[in-house]
Structures are given as C-alpha cells and as structure tokens.
Design a protein around this motif. Structure first.
Motif, PDB file in Angstrom:
ATOM      1  N   GLY A  84      36.876  39.360  45.636  1.00 49.42           N
ATOM      2  CA  GLY A  84      37.278  37.997  45.297  1.00 49.42           C
ATOM      3  C   GLY A  84      38.733  37.921  44.868  1.00 49.42           C
ATOM      4  O   GLY A  84      39.450  36.975  45.226  1.00 49.42           O
ATOM      5  N   ARG A 136      45.423  36.719  47.617  1.00 48.86           N
ATOM      6  CA  ARG A 136      45.510  36.332  49.039  1.00 48.86           C
ATOM      7  C   ARG A 136      46.163  37.464  49.842  1.00 48.86           C
ATOM      8  O   ARG A 136      47.102  37.282  50.604  1.00 48.86           O
ATOM      9  CB  ARG A 136      46.258  35.009  49.202  1.00 48.86           C
ATOM     10  CG  ARG A 136      45.557  33.862  48.495  1.00 48.86           C
ATOM     11  CD  ARG A 136      46.060  32.504  48.914  1.00 48.86           C
ATOM     12  NE  ARG A 136      45.337  31.436  48.219  1.00 48.86           N
ATOM     13  CZ  ARG A 136      44.155  30.939  48.552  1.00 48.86           C
ATOM     14  NH1 ARG A 136      43.540  31.429  49.619  1.00 48.86           N
ATOM     15  NH2 ARG A 136      43.581  29.982  47.863  1.00 48.86           N
ATOM     16  N   GLY A 157      36.717  26.692  48.929  1.00 51.49           N
ATOM     17  CA  GLY A 157      38.155  26.942  48.877  1.00 51.49           C
ATOM     18  C   GLY A 157      38.559  28.089  47.975  1.00 51.49           C
ATOM     19  O   GLY A 157      39.738  28.433  47.890  1.00 51.49           O
ATOM     20  N   GLY A 158      37.599  28.682  47.271  1.00 46.34           N
ATOM     21  CA  GLY A 158      37.903  29.823  46.404  1.00 46.34           C
ATOM     22  C   GLY A 158      38.628  29.469  45.129  1.00 46.34           C
ATOM     23  O   GLY A 158      38.938  30.343  44.317  1.00 46.34           O
ATOM     24  N   GLY A 159      38.922  28.179  44.909  1.00 48.10           N
ATOM     25  CA  GLY A 159      39.713  27.792  43.749  1.00 48.10           C
ATOM     26  C   GLY A 159      39.063  28.114  42.424  1.00 48.10           C
ATOM     27  O   GLY A 159      39.705  28.568  41.481  1.00 48.10           O
ATOM     28  N   ALA A 170      39.310  31.792  41.766  1.00 42.09           N
ATOM     29  CA  ALA A 170      40.692  32.143  41.444  1.00 42.09           C
ATOM     30  C   ALA A 170      41.021  31.771  40.004  1.00 42.09           C
ATOM     31  O   ALA A 170      41.649  32.540  39.266  1.00 42.09           O
ATOM     32  CB  ALA A 170      41.650  31.446  42.407  1.00 42.09           C
ATOM     33  N   ARG A 178      40.948  38.261  48.064  1.00 43.56           N
ATOM     34  CA  ARG A 178      40.849  37.162  49.025  1.00 43.56           C
ATOM     35  C   ARG A 178      41.315  35.830  48.456  1.00 43.56           C
ATOM     36  O   ARG A 178      41.991  35.050  49.161  1.00 43.56           O
ATOM     37  CB  ARG A 178      39.405  37.037  49.529  1.00 43.56           C
ATOM     38  CG  ARG A 178      39.236  36.076  50.713  1.00 43.56           C
ATOM     39  CD  ARG A 178      37.837  36.218  51.273  1.00 43.56           C
ATOM     40  NE  ARG A 178      37.524  35.308  52.371  1.00 43.56           N
ATOM     41  CZ  ARG A 178      37.732  35.566  53.662  1.00 43.56           C
ATOM     42  NH1 ARG A 178      38.273  36.720  54.017  1.00 43.56           N
ATOM     43  NH2 ARG A 178      37.398  34.704  54.605  1.00 43.56           N
ATOM     44  N   TYR A 179      40.988  35.551  47.182  1.00 44.58           N
ATOM     45  CA  TYR A 179      41.216  34.206  46.646  1.00 44.58           C
ATOM     46  C   TYR A 179      42.342  34.105  45.622  1.00 44.58           C
ATOM     47  O   TYR A 179      42.858  33.015  45.396  1.00 44.58           O
ATOM     48  CB  TYR A 179      39.916  33.669  46.030  1.00 44.58           C
ATOM     49  CG  TYR A 179      38.759  33.695  46.991  1.00 44.58           C
ATOM     50  CD1 TYR A 179      38.802  32.952  48.165  1.00 44.58           C
ATOM     51  CD2 TYR A 179      37.642  34.481  46.749  1.00 44.58           C
ATOM     52  CE1 TYR A 179      37.749  32.981  49.076  1.00 44.58           C
ATOM     53  CE2 TYR A 179      36.583  34.515  47.643  1.00 44.58           C
ATOM     54  CZ  TYR A 179      36.642  33.771  48.806  1.00 44.58           C
ATOM     55  OH  TYR A 179      35.607  33.813  49.701  1.00 44.58           O
ATOM     56  N   THR A 199      43.638  26.794  38.735  1.00 43.67           N
ATOM     57  CA  THR A 199      43.844  27.733  39.833  1.00 43.67           C
ATOM     58  C   THR A 199      45.302  28.136  39.933  1.00 43.67           C
ATOM     59  O   THR A 199      45.637  29.308  40.150  1.00 43.67           O
ATOM     60  CB  THR A 199      43.374  27.113  41.164  1.00 43.67           C
ATOM     61  OG1 THR A 199      41.978  26.823  41.073  1.00 43.67           O
ATOM     62  CG2 THR A 199      43.616  28.074  42.324  1.00 43.67           C
ATOM     63  N   ALA A 216      42.559  38.265  53.129  1.00 48.36           N
ATOM     64  CA  ALA A 216      42.477  36.825  52.878  1.00 48.36           C
ATOM     65  C   ALA A 216      42.055  36.038  54.110  1.00 48.36           C
ATOM     66  O   ALA A 216      41.424  34.984  53.989  1.00 48.36           O
ATOM     67  CB  ALA A 216      43.818  36.317  52.365  1.00 48.36           C
ATOM     68  N   TRP A 242      32.143  31.046  48.624  1.00 45.70           N
ATOM     69  CA  TRP A 242      33.452  30.775  48.047  1.00 45.70           C
ATOM     70  C   TRP A 242      34.421  30.228  49.074  1.00 45.70           C
ATOM     71  O   TRP A 242      35.279  29.403  48.754  1.00 45.70           O
ATOM     72  CB  TRP A 242      34.005  32.029  47.379  1.00 45.70           C
ATOM     73  CG  TRP A 242      33.365  32.295  46.053  1.00 45.70           C
ATOM     74  CD1 TRP A 242      32.537  33.323  45.735  1.00 45.70           C
ATOM     75  CD2 TRP A 242      33.482  31.500  44.869  1.00 45.70           C
ATOM     76  NE1 TRP A 242      32.132  33.214  44.431  1.00 45.70           N
ATOM     77  CE2 TRP A 242      32.696  32.116  43.872  1.00 45.70           C
ATOM     78  CE3 TRP A 242      34.173  30.331  44.556  1.00 45.70           C
ATOM     79  CZ2 TRP A 242      32.581  31.598  42.585  1.00 45.70           C
ATOM     80  CZ3 TRP A 242      34.064  29.812  43.271  1.00 45.70           C
ATOM     81  CH2 TRP A 242      33.270  30.442  42.302  1.00 45.70           C
ATOM     82  N   ASP A 243      34.290  30.639  50.323  1.00 46.20           N
ATOM     83  CA  ASP A 243      35.129  30.052  51.373  1.00 46.20           C
ATOM     84  C   ASP A 243      34.863  28.554  51.496  1.00 46.20           C
ATOM     85  O   ASP A 243      35.784  27.753  51.684  1.00 46.20           O
ATOM     86  CB  ASP A 243      34.856  30.718  52.725  1.00 46.20           C
ATOM     87  CG  ASP A 243      35.590  32.043  52.890  1.00 46.20           C
ATOM     88  OD1 ASP A 243      36.269  32.479  51.934  1.00 46.20           O
ATOM     89  OD2 ASP A 243      35.479  32.636  53.983  1.00 46.20           O
TER      90      ASP A 243
END
Length: 213
Positions: free
Chosen positions: A161, A168, A105-107, A110, A164-165, A29, A173, A101-102
């Motif tokens: 995506g 950011r 953590g979206g990692g 990403a 947001r991830y 990430t 985000a 994904w939230d």
C-alpha cells in the motif's frame, strides 16, 4: 413555484458534512494528519471551521471518519479467507486489497499511512485494522507461529500500500492487479501457510492462547 431539480435534495447540514469529509480526504492525503489544519479543510470545503467540531468533535474525529476503511473484518473473513481453497488464499488477499483501494483512489490509505508515522491515533488505527481484520482468520489456520505470521503478512500488505498509494513507486503504482497477484502472492502465501525456519533454529512453535488465558 418549486424547482423540480431540488426534489430529494439532502438537508444543508448533511451537505456540509459530506463536503467536509471530501475536503478532509484530500487534505489529509496531501499533508498527513499533522500538516492538515481544520481551517485548511474547512476552507477547501467552503464551510465555517466550527462545523468540524459540530459534526465530528474536532480534527481527530474528522480524520477517523475521513479514512474509514472500505472493507470490514467480516467482509475479509467471509469474502477472502473463507471464499476458496487455502492454497489460493494469498492471491485472494492481494486481489481484494488492491482492487478495493484502487476503486477508492487509494486516498484513505495514503492519509492513514502518512499520518501513522507521526500520529499515534493513526498508527493505532492501522495496527487495529491488521489485527482485527486478519487475526481471527489466522487463528483459524492450522499453522504455528500465528503472531509472527500475522506480523509478516501485515508488513507485506502495508508495504504494498505504501509503494502503490503513498510513494507511487513505479512500476508498482501502475502495474495491473493480476500482475501484482502473480508476483506478490507466492511470498504472502508462504507467510500464511508455509514452513518457517524458526523451529530448525531452536525456537518453540507458538500457538494462539486459549480462551481461558
């Protein structure tokens, strides 16, 4: 005397595998596929770098495991595309995508997007997810230009995506899920089922190929 706190403890090998996956998600990430090294991941996990080959067959195998997508194509088809009225389809897509994904953590997303820019295997993973997860559902819709709609749809979701991830980008985000649904879903719904201007421009409407083709 046996310490009761140790009851149910996983074997040391499984602990090592879990530690590597957790470290890999963080490093991929932060640095993407090319920037991440086996040594850096192993160091963060506090294990021998040889364990990467032992458990995953190398860096690419570890990457594939680390960015495993949190939903399956069957889940998307059954819980999103077949879960309500067609006119609310886009709202369900956006809500499910962002919520899922939230919660992680979206990692993983990403890492996948960052690496897709330079690593063909990562780009292929992203393409295949879009095609496999959403392609079947598109072919179930009675609309024209299936492939173009799928591409427009995929670009919108990948862009969301990314903003947001990965980037950011504010306020995307930190915007709440329902606000994103209300503002993004109408455009996405048009890509899914709305009239495209191609036929008015002289293009021939496309249909999915038959099973014999």
């Amino acid at each position: 005397m046996t310490d009761p706190k140790r009851r149910g403890r996983r074997p040391a090998g499984e602990d090592t595998k879990a530690a590597l996956l957790a470290a890999a998600r963080e490093v991929f990430t932060e640095q993407g596929f090319d920037g991440a090294t086996v040594r850096a991941i192993a160091a963060r996990a506090e294990v021998d770098p040889a364990m990467v080959n032992h458990w995953f067959g190398g860096k690419q195998g570890l990457f594939a495991a680390a960015v495993e997508l949190p939903v399956t194509p069957d889940f998307i088809r059954e819980r999103v595309f077949d879960a309500g009225p067609r006119e609310e389809l886009a709202a369900r897509v956006v809500r499910t995508f962002v919520t899922t994904w939230d919660n992680t953590g979206g990692g993983g997303f990403a890492a996948l997007v960052r690496s897709a820019a330079t690593q063909e295997s990562a780009a292929q993973m992203l393409r295949e997810f879009i095609t496999v997860a959403f392609g079947t559902a598109f072919h179930g819709l009675d609309v024209d230009h299936h492939e173009l709609r799928l591409g427009l749809f995929g670009s919108q979701m990948a862009g969301l995506g990314l903003a947001r991830y990965v980037l950011r980008l504010e306020p995307i985000a930190s915007t709440d899920v329902e606000t994103l649904v209300a503002t993004i879903a109408p455009t996405l719904q048009h890509y899914l089922t709305g009239k495209l201007p191609l036929d008015d421009m002289g293009h021939t409407a496309s249909r999915p190929p038959s099973p014999d083709q």
